[in-house]
Motif scaffolding. Sequence first.
Motif, mmCIF file in Angstrom:
data_model
loop_
_atom_site.group_PDB
_atom_site.id
_atom_site.type_symbol
_atom_site.label_atom_id
_atom_site.label_comp_id
_atom_site.label_asym_id
_atom_site.label_seq_id
_atom_site.Cartn_x
_atom_site.Cartn_y
_atom_site.Cartn_z
ATOM 1 N N CYS A 1 0.841 -1.198 0.000
ATOM 2 C CA CYS A 1 0.000 0.000 0.000
ATOM 3 C C CYS A 1 0.870 1.240 0.000
ATOM 4 C CB CYS A 1 -0.922 0.053 1.217
ATOM 5 S SG CYS A 1 -2.170 -1.243 1.303
ATOM 6 N N ALA A 2 0.329 2.320 -0.546
ATOM 7 C CA ALA A 2 1.029 3.604 -0.547
ATOM 8 C C ALA A 2 0.084 4.693 -0.057
ATOM 9 C CB ALA A 2 1.529 3.941 -1.943
ATOM 10 N N ARG A 3 0.618 5.565 0.758
ATOM 11 C CA ARG A 3 -0.125 6.762 1.191
ATOM 12 C C ARG A 3 0.250 7.905 0.270
ATOM 13 N NH1 ARG A 3 1.294 10.796 5.181
ATOM 14 N NH2 ARG A 3 3.078 9.495 5.807
ATOM 15 N N LEU A 4 -0.760 8.560 -0.257
ATOM 16 C CA LEU A 4 -0.513 9.637 -1.204
ATOM 17 C C LEU A 4 -0.544 10.994 -0.523
ATOM 18 C CD1 LEU A 4 -2.632 8.361 -4.235
ATOM 19 C CD2 LEU A 4 -0.325 7.689 -3.483
ATOM 20 N N SER A 5 -0.063 11.994 -1.231
ATOM 21 C CA SER A 5 0.052 13.336 -0.654
ATOM 22 C C SER A 5 -1.296 13.960 -0.339
ATOM 23 C CB SER A 5 0.835 14.251 -1.606
ATOM 24 O OG SER A 5 0.196 14.314 -2.881
ATOM 25 N N ASP A 6 -2.376 13.441 -0.927
ATOM 26 C CA ASP A 6 -3.706 13.971 -0.635
ATOM 27 C C ASP A 6 -4.374 13.267 0.546
ATOM 28 O OD1 ASP A 6 -4.307 11.521 -1.702
ATOM 29 O OD2 ASP A 6 -5.509 12.282 -3.378
ATOM 30 N N GLY A 7 -3.642 12.376 1.230
ATOM 31 C CA GLY A 7 -4.170 11.700 2.404
ATOM 32 C C GLY A 7 -4.989 10.470 2.114
ATOM 33 N N THR A 8 -5.016 10.010 0.862
ATOM 34 C CA THR A 8 -5.728 8.785 0.503
ATOM 35 C C THR A 8 -4.736 7.633 0.380
ATOM 36 O OG1 THR A 8 -5.583 9.239 -1.863
ATOM 37 C CG2 THR A 8 -7.518 10.091 -0.678
ATOM 38 N N LEU A 9 -5.278 6.407 0.243
ATOM 39 C CA LEU A 9 -4.444 5.216 0.145
ATOM 40 C C LEU A 9 -4.732 4.466 -1.138
ATOM 41 C CD1 LEU A 9 -4.614 3.594 3.725
ATOM 42 C CD2 LEU A 9 -2.843 5.079 2.791
ATOM 43 N N ARG A 10 -3.685 3.835 -1.685
ATOM 44 C CA ARG A 10 -3.809 2.905 -2.792
ATOM 45 C C ARG A 10 -3.123 1.601 -2.370
ATOM 46 N NH1 ARG A 10 -6.103 6.937 -3.711
ATOM 47 N NH2 ARG A 10 -6.208 8.176 -5.627
ATOM 48 N N CYS A 11 -3.758 0.470 -2.671
ATOM 49 C CA CYS A 11 -3.175 -0.825 -2.337
ATOM 50 C C CYS A 11 -3.206 -1.747 -3.553
ATOM 51 C CB CYS A 11 -3.949 -1.480 -1.185
ATOM 52 S SG CYS A 11 -3.823 -0.610 0.393
ATOM 53 N N TRP A 12 -2.339 -2.773 -3.556
ATOM 54 C CA TRP A 12 -2.281 -3.720 -4.657
ATOM 55 C C TRP A 12 -1.714 -5.049 -4.152
ATOM 56 C CZ3 TRP A 12 0.537 0.661 -3.947
ATOM 57 C CH2 TRP A 12 1.922 0.542 -3.777
ATOM 58 N N GLY A 13 -1.985 -6.110 -4.913
ATOM 59 C CA GLY A 13 -1.513 -7.432 -4.533
ATOM 60 C C GLY A 13 -2.655 -8.347 -4.144
ATOM 61 N N SER B 1 -9.693 9.197 4.296
ATOM 62 C CA SER B 1 -9.035 10.440 3.899
ATOM 63 C C SER B 1 -8.271 10.961 5.101
ATOM 64 C CB SER B 1 -10.064 11.482 3.430
ATOM 65 O OG SER B 1 -10.972 11.784 4.481
ATOM 66 N N GLY B 2 -7.383 11.859 4.865
ATOM 67 C CA GLY B 2 -6.597 12.414 5.959
ATOM 68 C C GLY B 2 -5.697 11.398 6.621
ATOM 69 N N VAL B 3 -5.275 10.383 5.887
ATOM 70 C CA VAL B 3 -4.413 9.338 6.441
ATOM 71 C C VAL B 3 -3.028 9.908 6.732
ATOM 72 C CG1 VAL B 3 -3.330 7.104 6.001
ATOM 73 C CG2 VAL B 3 -5.683 7.528 5.264
ATOM 74 N N THR B 4 -2.493 9.602 7.912
ATOM 75 C CA THR B 4 -1.189 10.136 8.316
ATOM 76 C C THR B 4 -0.114 9.069 8.427
ATOM 77 O OG1 THR B 4 -1.946 10.017 10.621
ATOM 78 C CG2 THR B 4 -2.154 12.140 9.503
ATOM 79 N N SER B 5 -0.498 7.789 8.489
ATOM 80 C CA SER B 5 0.491 6.704 8.476
ATOM 81 C C SER B 5 -0.227 5.403 8.200
ATOM 82 C CB SER B 5 1.257 6.618 9.807
ATOM 83 O OG SER B 5 0.404 6.220 10.861
ATOM 84 N N LEU B 6 0.522 4.376 7.781
ATOM 85 C CA LEU B 6 -0.084 3.088 7.521
ATOM 86 C C LEU B 6 0.876 1.975 7.888
ATOM 87 C CD1 LEU B 6 -0.016 1.956 3.833
ATOM 88 C CD2 LEU B 6 1.097 4.079 4.522
ATOM 89 N N SER B 7 0.338 0.760 8.051
ATOM 90 C CA SER B 7 1.138 -0.407 8.378
ATOM 91 C C SER B 7 0.412 -1.641 7.878
ATOM 92 C CB SER B 7 1.349 -0.500 9.895
ATOM 93 O OG SER B 7 2.133 -1.624 10.232
ATOM 94 N N LEU B 8 1.173 -2.610 7.366
ATOM 95 C CA LEU B 8 0.582 -3.816 6.792
ATOM 96 C C LEU B 8 1.030 -5.060 7.543
ATOM 97 C CD1 LEU B 8 0.944 -3.207 2.941
ATOM 98 C CD2 LEU B 8 -0.714 -2.252 4.550
ATOM 99 N N GLY B 9 0.085 -5.956 7.796
ATOM 100 C CA GLY B 9 0.396 -7.268 8.318
ATOM 101 C C GLY B 9 0.451 -8.277 7.200
ATOM 102 N N ARG B 10 0.321 -9.560 7.577
ATOM 103 C CA ARG B 10 0.376 -10.591 6.538
ATOM 104 C C ARG B 10 -0.819 -10.483 5.600
ATOM 105 N NH1 ARG B 10 0.522 -16.237 9.053
ATOM 106 N NH2 ARG B 10 -1.759 -16.050 9.091
ATOM 107 N N ASP B 11 -2.012 -10.424 6.193
ATOM 108 C CA ASP B 11 -3.224 -10.352 5.368
ATOM 109 C C ASP B 11 -4.186 -9.288 5.878
ATOM 110 O OD1 ASP B 11 -2.669 -12.578 3.535
ATOM 111 O OD2 ASP B 11 -2.838 -13.828 5.329
#
Length: 792
Positions: A590-602, A627-637
């Motif tokens: 996943c990636a956090r974008l500069s507009d505070g949204t998220l995109r994920c793939w896989g 929206s307004g996302v400030t950080s993210l973290s991914l687990g296994r699933d």
Amino acid sequence: MNVCGCRVKRFSFSAAGLGALCLSALLGVSPAAAQRYVDVAAGAFHACGLLETGQVKCWGNTDYLGNPALDGERTVTTPALVPGVRGVTQLAVGPFETCVVLSDGTVSCWGQRISGPVPATVPGLSSITQVAMGTFHNCARRSDGTVMCWGTNGDGELGNGSNVGSSTPVAVSGLTNAIAVSAQSATSCAVRSVGEIRCWGRNASGQLGNGTTTGSSVPVIVSGITAATQVSVGGASACARLSDGTARCWGSDSDGQLGNGTAIGDALTPVVVGGLSGVVQIQSGNTHVCAALTTGQIRCWGRGTSGELGNGALTSANAPTLVAGESRFTRVSAGQFFTCALTTEGRVACWGLASGGALGGGQTLNSAFPVTVRDLPSMANVSVGGTFSLGLACALQTGSGEIYCWGRNSKGQLGDGTTRDSAVPVRVTVATSASEVSAGSEFACARVSGTVRCWGGDDLGQRGDGNANDGVVVGLSGVQSLSSGALHSCAVVSGGTVHCWGGNFSGQLGDGTQILRATPVQVSGVITATQVSAGRDHSCARLNTGGVICWGKGANGQLGDGLSTDSLTPVFVSGITNAVEVRAGGSHSCARLSDGTLRCWGRGADGQLGQGASTGSATPVTVLGLSGVTSLSLGRDHSCARAGSTLVYCWGLNSAGQLGDGTTTKRNSPGDASITGASFVSSGDTTTCARTSAGEIKCWGDNQQGLLGIGSMAVNAATPKLIADGANCSLDVDDDGVVGATTDMLILARVQMGLTDSAVTNGAIGSVARRNSWPAIRDYLRFNCGMSGLAP
């Protein structure tokens, strides 16, 4: 001596007697050095402790803690330092605010009623030796024996002969030679050096003790007391300690707070507290009273329906009853409907009404037994790693750079010099002064002054030290970003290059090969990276252009290039040009974008892409509703993100409760985890942890290896749990001076089985044990070891 990180006196058992059981996991013991408290004070919805360093820590409702940084949370259940307050010599807590006397004789207060939300000096006060708190007024005793009060004055509680309130201190009329002062509700009292007590203010229940129910705006003498050394005012009553160690109380007896064993109604003059001797300190709450005794015991009486008497019952008592636990108390403070006490070890325990988090210790339910206030170090961040049952979590302490880890330790990944698992944090001794920590499955790494140190398993070169066994990653300097995956690690160094080491079966090191590396190799073609993330079998990095690249295993589309094939060198993620953060998980990214949204793939079969469907995608898809996302973290699933300044949202697989929403139902779009005030979040395989703005660490999800850090194993949690502490818990449970496999170990095993009474103690008590009954053992495990949910 330490066993499993636990303090023991003498050691007398074989390793076979322990089996596979790690006792620190049973007891909830952390070897972190506890900060010693020298005093404690309880209010209505918060409490504070005075450290031997002259600093103050408070817990409970954040409106009264003097720390604006905590405003994102309504309650803080572990002590938080009051910023800027030093050199404190005396502490006082009222229902809605706190005051301290400083070493220069001035007074500083904070709260919501008289003072402001942050500590501020009270004007017009000097040479102060003691301060006392009422509900809407305060009083201070000067070194010359005079007393000054300020605040509301509708009942004459300022003692200056008027009923006009004052925001600045005014002198109490005619009062000299005061040696102690106390205030609560709208009544104030002072002890004079000659042993008499004088009170002023409200008197509807006879709390002035002069034989009337008429209030007074100037001090009046309490009848019949000539040898007082201390006075404590309650909601509508007052009590005094006399020089012979006995106690007297007067005023309201609505809940038995006079303590004379009979229901006499209001007493307009003092009555003897029945059966009480050896009193060293007495403290009145709203409708209950407690006394600390020379024996180290505490006895309480009065209202007890919220457990504030600490005797294990939820009933009131009109005569002193013994607080559960060993004889180890030195001071006591009665709040509105809860009580806190100081132990001989400099620890704090509280019991009673838990509203607002006032009991500390992570306690949110009322308790009729003492609950140890857990004084965990404030943490800067947390990292959860692991694969399958190889769970590991680490946290970095604020300021000191010390690291604490917990979970599986078969290969020394806890960094404490042992291979014993621990369900509570233990201090890492192989890396200090760190600025970042990242946990893998059987190893962990830390960034230290631009270099990297790793510890734990090294069968695939995960330590990066070239098999030198010193844990110093070879050839790295100027490290700016660090991330450990399941079996490999990567680092960004100054200049923007990325270097990786460890396992490389799928090309996750990005050097164009599948050869494992015991020392770092440079990722091919990357020169402008600003951040890197190592997943299970793949890695991703953010470039300074806002683009994202990934490499390694790609069978599930986790490289984001539209394909489902591995790549031994980096490939660009399709359509991402404004990323500010990227994370690699088990088989998704996943990636956090500069507009505070998220995109994920896989991989998306468990909803971990957050797109509203349980389907995967080899190119980025938008995470719904965030929206307004400030950080993210991914687990296994599963995936988690922090939005705004406080909220955590998770989605994906939820088999162990790793989404933190109170269920084990998977979600294909973000759901609100049951935690607020989060400032950092980290997801492991099936466990998630977050750091709160108070520096607390709370974890939820899988607990098979003690990964929640709560002092027990195998019980998962679908809502956040505060990690444990128990620095004063010894393995010598029966207190016979020896830790025995057939005594202490057997007792603990039986306790873990849910047994009670003689089923715990039969045949398992040492011949000279001083703790030889189930109630004594139960109270010890509750009070010193923080064990909850014990059988009655």
